[in-house]
Write a protein that holds these residues in place. Structure first.
Motif, short mmCIF file in Angstrom:
data_model
loop_
_atom_site.label_atom_id
_atom_site.label_comp_id
_atom_site.label_asym_id
_atom_site.label_seq_id
_atom_site.Cartn_x
_atom_site.Cartn_y
_atom_site.Cartn_z
N GLN A 225 0.87 -1.17 0.00
CA GLN A 225 0.00 0.00 0.00
C GLN A 225 0.90 1.22 0.00
N TRP A 226 0.60 2.18 -0.85
CA TRP A 226 1.36 3.43 -0.93
C TRP A 226 0.53 4.54 -0.30
N ASP A 227 1.05 5.17 0.73
CA ASP A 227 0.35 6.24 1.42
C ASP A 227 1.21 7.49 1.43
N PRO A 228 0.59 8.67 1.55
CA PRO A 228 1.40 9.89 1.59
C PRO A 228 2.41 9.86 2.74
N GLU A 229 3.66 10.18 2.43
CA GLU A 229 4.69 10.32 3.46
C GLU A 229 4.27 11.48 4.37
N ARG A 230 4.84 11.57 5.55
CA ARG A 230 4.46 12.58 6.53
C ARG A 230 5.65 13.44 6.91
N ASP A 231 5.34 14.69 7.29
CA ASP A 231 6.38 15.58 7.81
C ASP A 231 6.38 15.51 9.33
N TYR B 127 4.67 13.00 -1.79
CA TYR B 127 5.18 11.73 -2.30
C TYR B 127 4.77 10.61 -1.36
N ARG B 128 4.86 9.40 -1.86
CA ARG B 128 4.30 8.26 -1.15
C ARG B 128 5.35 7.43 -0.41
N SER B 129 4.86 6.78 0.63
CA SER B 129 5.67 5.89 1.46
C SER B 129 5.05 4.49 1.39
N LEU C 70 4.10 -3.11 -8.59
CA LEU C 70 3.52 -2.52 -7.38
C LEU C 70 3.36 -1.00 -7.48
N ARG C 71 3.51 -0.44 -8.66
CA ARG C 71 3.38 1.02 -8.85
C ARG C 71 1.94 1.34 -9.21
#
Length: 190
Positions: free
Chosen positions: A109-115, A123-125, A188-189
């Motif tokens: 699963q690709w989820d938004p990266e966090r600050d 970008y995704r994590s 997986l993209r």
């Protein structure tokens, strides 16, 4: 994808209740209470883990573990993974994706990266779900070291709450681009 890694290992994060997390960190392996037959999600991003566990404050996620696993095991999981959701240009049809999902011992699963304030970044994590043989291999073969990083999570969070983002950033685990062999993530993209 970014991660903390060495030539032999990649570090992933998980959060557990103390009854599982503390013995795992102490013994370097999961206790008997850890269920090898259920899906377990690992995350190479420290900040995504902090988003998921609320800086180790969510019930049942009070102990954050940094788990070093072999890169070979991580690659095996990615090779044998399926996306957690249907994507038209990657799957023949919805039924074919469902079959692949049932058959795959891992899912991505690709989820938004966090600050540091846990806001989404553009970008995704990656999150990697392991079940069946993948979960058993993770627990019994791939694990190299387990470290309780809950004190680090709390220290970084305290600096964020105090407005010291520079100080908080200096404490973060160093996550750099993770080198993956050609084609390993192609299926997986999203």
């Amino acid at each position: 994808m970014r991660a903390r890694h060495s030539p032999e290992t990649i570090t992933v994060y998980q959060a557990y209740p103390p009854a599982i997390g503390l013995p795992a960190a102490r013994d370097g392996r999961f206790p008997v209470a850890w269920k090898r037959d259920r899906m377990t999600w690992i995350k190479p991003s420290f900040l995504w883990m902090m988003y998921r566990c609320g800086w180790a404050t969510k019930e049942g996620q009070e102990t954050v573990l940094a788990v070093e696993i072999t890169r070979e095991g991580f690659a095996w999981a990615l090779r044998n993974a399926c996306l957690s959701h249907y994507v038209a240009h990657l799957h023949t049809d919805h039924a074919a994706w469902r079959q692949e999902l049932k058959r795959s011992p891992a899912r991505v699963q690709w989820d938004p990266e966090r600050d540091l304030r846990l806001n989404p970044l553009p970008y995704r994590s990656l999150q990697l779900g392991l079940s069946g043989p993948a979960a058993r291999r993770y627990a019994d073969e791939w694990m190299v070291a387990v470290t309780d990083v809950t004190p680090l999570a709390r220290e970084v969070h305290a600096k964020v709450r105090a407005g010291d983002l520079t100080g908080a950033a200096e404490l973060l685990p160093r996550e750099t681009p993770y080198p993956v062999e050609d084609g390993l993530l192609a299926h997986l993209r999203a």
